[in-house]
Design an enzyme around this catalytic site. Structure first.
Site: not given
Length: 840
Positions: A228, A259, A550
């Site tokens: 980055h 940014y 589930d």
């Protein structure tokens, strides 16, 4: 402070990595009563050289993911508690109208998750808040006053000191892991550059080095180090009178993936727009070799040139000033995963080896607390199911897949990502035996657990004419993306005739042996001591009585049970059952050994009967049972259950026989008008018309079985995980009630009809948020068409006072509010409420 003494011979747990996550975890374990903890890092302290020391330390609290928003909110709370958080506000600016729509969607997420103070603002208002921005470049912004920056290194130091003050922790810097000892599939010790420690618990919190450390134990932590880029320029004349670190809101230039934020007298500019630059953990330099730190690599200017142009366009007052120079520029390393989410929990390969990796500064302390709770209590207050490291299948852990998905996801860091958006890289990895037949029918494939699975079939386009006005055609591009009206046509064909479904993505595993019944009884809420050939749908609960999963369980013999669960969460379910298997019990993954074809609809019995001499009548083959039948030359395990509310069966055969099964059913079905149907019907339209709950949507650790309307009439006598909590829940009034709603009017202010996709806030008629007694806001858990009833269906948990059939409420979607009405406040279906069709 670090310990000058030698390493202890043994420890209750060893935490590897003294960055924000490891230090936070060590503190929270100590707070929960753990003692004899050891924290080690191969770097120096307080800055050991990982991403904690260089990552841009700002926090934007709003995320479309509830889980990530909760972790971030908890982190902010902890940062504030220790006085290392500075609130500055933050603005996500839009250069396009498409981005403004996305910002409205973020506004909805803020309301859904209870992040207060957010607002959509004009370019002029952005200029007021950030005077050095060029407002003509933007069309608006999303302002969040709660955005701020943190001193992450200071937080880590405080966390370590507090754990040491409790007498719980020893800290050793400049201590490198050399190996991990494993015996019988369990951690027994760790070997370091300063000696060995006997321990049965190791937590890998070392970020970009995590895969390397995990491999020492024979486990996988599937992430890749990635660059980055960021620069810091200054001194900036506009900031010359600044008294603190930051006085102006942080700007996210969303459309350029960048940014800009004040950093004292300087301006930091960061980018996620450059090419994906990936590294291997083994290639990261040591502390001694690194010019700055191991994760601050030399800046590659050529990758930043286009980003600098974009930044100049937005912040010309600062960046065009010749007196402003570059003070600092790096290719900073951070961790990326195949799906963009953290890697948390015990590794499925090795007992006692835990991962807390791919965690950013914004959620670090929240992850530390949640992991400590999980290790202590068997679960955490914040549901971490999306981040569970056990979620991956073996093929998803390959270096090729990790790097391909990380590279694809990197440029979507600030992207406009549709809820149904599909990955493009590394496709075609898992192909069902039906794949070639489906491709010939124009299947549009979505990926599920690395399987290629049809979502709809272009060959069914002819059904649009057949069903005519009963098919709604979505007008707006956003809702039409990753969707087709053919889904609704396939749904109606199933309801009127029959449809066949590829369910190969099911995760299937057998529990066998003398302890098999005890295992499934312990894990399952429903009664598992049933007759051979019974099929039981059951919630799987956490210790606190909320949802762990589930699934369905077939009893195939005295000591033989087959578990069938959804592909996305299947590996986590497999681990949960394996973790609770008593001695003499074996849990065997059969996912790649069996394939499943579903057939449902009023004519499904006729189709099946034409292929077999076995009795498939309602009397001869009742609902909720399974047995082996012969279909032509195949012996097929048939299970009579339904997730779409129609008569039908799931048909299981060994995977190499799947193509033959497809051909038999397809040919026999022609006389009955059978249609191939995709998961758009199975997972959405068919399910929602029957108000069936889905794990990860309606069912998660935030809600109980009672609140979900799934409490059985009586509780089995045998003990099971979560039983004590479930009994308490049954005695108390629920704080929320799962309801089914329908949209009354889809017309937007523009006149265009809009259709909700899920996760939107449900509001009172006056536009206020609905919040239950536990502080949970109401939001849409699932949304989709109900073609049989001609309505768009939403499901949502509502406070009991609002959970009234006929109650009129609002749903907010992309900045506008639409009227909805509660249709059901229990598990009753909006279609065929008597279940006559499924039990025909």
């Amino acid at each position: 402070m670090t310990d000058s003494s030698s390493l202890p011979a043994s420890a209750r747990a060893v935490v590897v990595g003294a960055g924000i996550v490891g230090s936070s975890l060590a503190y929270h374990l100590a707070r929960l009563g753990w003692r004899d903890l050891v924290l080690i890092d191969k770097g120096p302290l307080p800055n050991p050289g990982g991403s904690t020391g260089h990552a841009s330390n700002f926090i934007f609290p709003v995320d479309h993911s509830k889980e990530m928003t909760q972790l971030t909110a908890d982190s902010v709370r902890q940062y504030k508690e220790w006085d290392v958080f500075t609130e500055s506000g933050g603005i996500e600016v839009a250069r396009t109208e498409e981005r403004m729509q996305e910002l409205q969607r973020r506004m909805s997420s803020a309301k859904a998750w209870g992040i207060e103070g957010c607002e959509i603002i004009t370019p002029a208002r952005v200029k007021e808040l950030v005077p050095y921005i060029e407002e003509s470049v933007i069309v608006g912004g999303f302002y969040t006053p709660g955005v701020g920056i943190v001193d992450s290194l200071r937080f880590g130091t405080i966390a370590r000191e507090k754990a040491q003050e409790l007498g719980a922790l020893q800290v050793f810097a400049n201590t490198e892991v050399l190996g991990i000892d494993v015996e019988g599939g369990r951690v027994t010790g760790i070997r370091t550059s300063k000696g060995d420690i006997a321990t049965d618990m190791i937590v890998v919190c070392c970020g970009v080095w995590a895969p390397k450390v995990a491999r020492m134990a024979g486990a996988s932590i599937p992430l890749t180090p990635a660059v980055h880029q960021m620069i810091d320029v200054g001194p900036v004349p506009h900031f010359k009178d600044t008294k603190g670190v930051i006085e102006f809101p942080i700007v996210r230039d969303m459309d350029t993936n960048m940014y800009e934020r004040q950093d004292g007298s300087g301006l930091e500019v960061g980018s996620y727009a450059h090419r994906a630059i990936l590294h291997d953990p083994e290639d990261i330099p040591s502390n001694e070799e690194a010019a700055l730190s191991p994760t601050e690599l030399p800046f590659t200017q050529e990758d930043f040139e286009k980003q600098m142009e974009d930044a100049l366009e937005l912040i010309p007052e600062v960046l065009n000033d010749e007196s402003v120079g570059i003070k600092y520029a790096i290719n900073g390393l951070l961790s990326l995963t195949p799906d963009g989410l953290p890697l948390l929990g015990e590794t499925p390969e090795v007992k006692g080896l835990w991962s807390a990796a791919a965690v950013w500064v914004k959620e670090g302390p929240g992850v530390g607390r949640a992991m400590a709770e999980w290790m202590t209590h068997g679960e955490s207050e914040i549901d971490l199911q999306s981040s569970d490291i056990a979620r991956f299948y073996e093929c998803q852990k390959s270096r090729t897949n990790i790097r391909a998905r990380a590279a694809e996801g990197f440029n979507k860091t600030y992207g406009i990502v549709h809820p149904s958006e599909q990955w493009e890289s590394n496709r075609g990895v898992r192909l069902s035996p039906f794949y070639e037949r489906e491709k010939a029918l124009g299947a549009v494939f979505y990926e599920a657990a690395a399987w290629e699975r049809p979502h709809w079939y272009q060959s069914n386009e002819k059904l649009l004419e057949e069903f005519g006005d009963r098919i709604n055609m979505r007008e707006a591009e956003w809702e039409s993306r990753w969707w087709s009206p053919i889904i609704n046509a396939e749904h109606l064909a199933m309801r009127e005739r029959a449809a066949m479904f590829d369910l190969t993505a099911f995760c299937i595993f057998d529990v066998i042996g003398p302890g098999a019944l005890a295992c499934v009884q312990t894990v399952s809420t429903r009664q598992m001591d049933v007759g051979h050939g019974k099929v039981v749908y059951t919630p799987v609960l956490s210790p606190s009585g909320t949802f762990k999963s589930d699934l369905t369980v077939m009893r195939l013999g005295d000591e033989h049970f087959r578990v069938v669960t959804g592909g996305a969460h299947g590996m986590a379910d497999l681990k949960w059952y394996s973790d609770h298997a008593a001695a003499g019990t074996t849990v065997i993954d059969l996912t790649s050994a069996w394939t499943t074809l579903g057939i449902w609809g009023p004519r499904s019995r006729d189709i099946l009967a034409s292929l077999t001499r076995d009795d498939v009548s309602h009397t001869g083959f009742p609902f909720g049972t399974c047995r082996t039948i012969e279909l032509d030359s195949l012996r097929v395990l048939a299970s009579r259950i339904s997730y779409v509310g129609e008569l039908g069966w799931e048909l299981y055969v060994p995977i190499e026989q799947g193509a033959k099964l497809w051909d038999l059913v397809w040919e026999a079905g022609q006389a009955h008008g059978i249609a191939p149907a995709g998961i758009g019907v199975y997972g959405t339209t068919g399910r929602l018309e029957k108000c069936y709950r889905a794990f990860g949507f309606e069912l998660d650790a935030d809600f109980t079985v009672v609140e979900a309307g799934m409490a059985p009439p009586k509780v089995k006598g045998a003990d099971f995980i979560g039983k004590e909590a479930h009994l308490r829940h049954r005695e108390a009034d629920p704080a929320a009630v799962l309801c089914t709603l329908t949209v009354d009017d889809h017309t937007s202010k523009s006149g265009q009809k809009r259709y909700m996709l899920g996760r939107e806030p449900i509001l009172a008629k006056d536009g206020s948020r609905l919040v239950d007694a536990h502080g949970r806001g109401s939001y849409v858990t699932s949304a989709g068409a109900g073609p049989s009833i001609g309505k768009h269906i939403l499901m949502a948990y509502l406070p009991p006072e609002n959970a009234n059939v006929g109650e009129e409420l609002l749903v907010e979607y992309l900045g506008e509010q639409y009227p909805v009405t509660v249709q059901c406040n229990d598990a009753t279906a909006v279609f065929d409420p008597e279940n006559a069709r499924v039990r025909a």
